[in-house]
Scaffold this active site. Structure first.
Site, PDB file in Angstrom:
ATOM      1  N   CYS A 105       9.612  -3.594  -1.950  1.00 46.03           N
ATOM      2  CA  CYS A 105       9.797  -2.199  -2.323  1.00 46.03           C
ATOM      3  C   CYS A 105      11.186  -2.092  -2.947  1.00 46.03           C
ATOM      4  O   CYS A 105      12.180  -2.429  -2.304  1.00 46.03           O
ATOM      5  CB  CYS A 105       9.687  -1.331  -1.078  1.00 46.03           C
ATOM      6  SG  CYS A 105      10.083   0.397  -1.389  1.00 46.03           S
ATOM      7  N   CYS A 112      19.332   9.917  -6.260  1.00 50.39           N
ATOM      8  CA  CYS A 112      18.165  10.586  -6.822  1.00 50.39           C
ATOM      9  C   CYS A 112      18.507  12.058  -7.007  1.00 50.39           C
ATOM     10  O   CYS A 112      19.288  12.617  -6.237  1.00 50.39           O
ATOM     11  CB  CYS A 112      16.986  10.444  -5.860  1.00 50.39           C
ATOM     12  SG  CYS A 112      15.442  11.175  -6.439  1.00 50.39           S
ATOM     13  N   CYS A 332      13.823   5.265   4.086  1.00 53.43           N
ATOM     14  CA  CYS A 332      14.354   4.824   2.812  1.00 53.43           C
ATOM     15  C   CYS A 332      15.578   5.650   2.412  1.00 53.43           C
ATOM     16  O   CYS A 332      15.547   6.866   2.414  1.00 53.43           O
ATOM     17  CB  CYS A 332      13.248   4.967   1.781  1.00 53.43           C
ATOM     18  SG  CYS A 332      13.830   5.043   0.135  1.00 53.43           S
TER      19      CYS A 332
END
Ligand code: SAH
Length: 341
Positions: A105, A112, A332
């Site tokens: 991943c 972000c 995450c």
């Protein structure tokens, strides 16, 4: 400024080498060393003349994605990595070994800007995009550690479709038959739902698997937790998803993070049926990983299973995502945030 070399297609490398009057076969040789032997140092390309190695290292460089920390799960073979980039920024990646398939991943951006309230990766905003050279090197760094992998999911830090051009170039490079030759079908890209870019991706002929972070079946709920939903309605998102299926023949996955009392009521099930009944999509149920800034509990296994059965009964295709490395499972983005603190 040195140019990165590990994000060049063979054709681009041949053109660059021609300008420097190197023989044409040298480009292919270097390309194979980079993408098949995973070399990231000119001195290690020992089948080149020494002076050529020296010349190349004056004009070109490899993107730097250096392992600075590794966390190993005590319950399965999952590993999490912190990587440092040339400008000292930090990203995360995960390696999973499950059912004889090795999956990684990867992060697509440093931070972000999508602002989803349940997600740790977005809490300090977007620092910058990863370059295509860094994306390639992120994969090869993981492969140097763990051997060749079978699948890539672009579900780490960042919104891949907000870094569209670099992601496309990256996918073209790692799927190139003359190089890494990974199958398009073994790549899954997850998006919070940037509708115009979903159309672009459908038209791009890259034919990767698409996962959409749906999470809510009602616009009013989605808008509360996912700012991107204020721009693109569920109706338009699902139209884009239908277009993706039509163009690529790849069934789209709808990711649904279950939050008890928020999106697991009977009304949510009814609405999911209204949206997807008869459509060739797949709903992937995911337990919520609690983060400090989002005060909801980790979803209990029994609750997820109950929701899955309820959807199946209504004729929807739903599965529960296997939790991997739950003991190192800072959601995450959390590892990076903790490291920065
Ligand atoms: N930006 C992309 C890809 C990165 S996020 C996207 O939104 O799809 C990868 C997945 O993890 C998304 O489905 C995201 O919604 C989910 N996710 C984010 N925070 C989470 C949390 N705290 N618990 C569980 N899943 C989470």
């Amino acid at each position: 400024m040195k140019e990165t070399i590990n994000d060049k297609t063979l054709k681009e490398l041949e053109d660059l080498f021609e300008k420097k009057s190197y023989k044409k076969f040298r480009a292919r040789q270097v390309y194979r060393q980079i993408h098949i032997n995973k070399v990231n140092d000119f001195d290690a390309i020992t089948d080149l003349p020494k002076d050529m190695r020296f010349d190349l290292s004056k004009d070109f460089k490899f993107a730097k994605v250096e392992k600075i920390k590794e966390y190993k799960s005590g319950i399965d073979r999952t590993k999490k990595y912190l990587f440092e980039l040339e400008d000292k920024n930090i990203i995360e990646a995960v390696f999973m070994d499950y059912n004889k398939r090795k999956t990684i991943c990867i992060s697509s951006q440093v931070g972000c800007r999508m602002g989803c309230s349940f997600c740790a990766s977005t809490k300090n905003g977007l620092k910058r995009n990863l370059t295509s050279a860094e994306l390639v090197e992120e994969v090869y760094s993981l492969e140097r550690e763990n051997g060749d992998i079978n699948n890539i999911v672009i579900m780490g830090i960042g919104e891949p479709l907000d870094n569209y051009n670099n992601i496309v170039k990256f996918i073209k490079i790692i799927t190139d038959e003359k190089g890494r030759n990974l199958s398009h079908r073994s790549i899954t890209l997850s998006t919070s739902g940037l509708v115009p870019r979903i159309y672009d991706l459908a038209d791009s002929k890259l034919d990767v698997n698409l996962a959409i972070s749906l999470h809510y079946a009602f616009d009013y709920k989605r808008r509360e937790y996912m700012p991107v939903a204020k721009k693109y309605s569920l109706e338009n998102l699902i139209k884009a998803s239908d277009y993706y299926l039509e163009k690529t023949k790849r069934r789209v996955s709808m990711e649904y993070v279950l939050i008890d009392g928020v999106n697991n009521t009977k009304e949510d099930i009814d609405q999911l049926c209204r949206l997807f009944k008869g459509k060739n999509i797949h709903i992937n149920l995911i337990p919520l990983n609690p983060i400090e800034e989002f005060k909801h509990e980790k979803t209990k296994k029994a609750l997820i299973n109950k929701f899955q059965v309820a959807l199946e009964k209504r004729g929807l295709n739903a599965t529960v995502r296997q939790a991997m490395g739950s003991d190192i499972n800072a959601a995450c983005g959390q590892l990076r945030n903790n490291y920065a603190r």
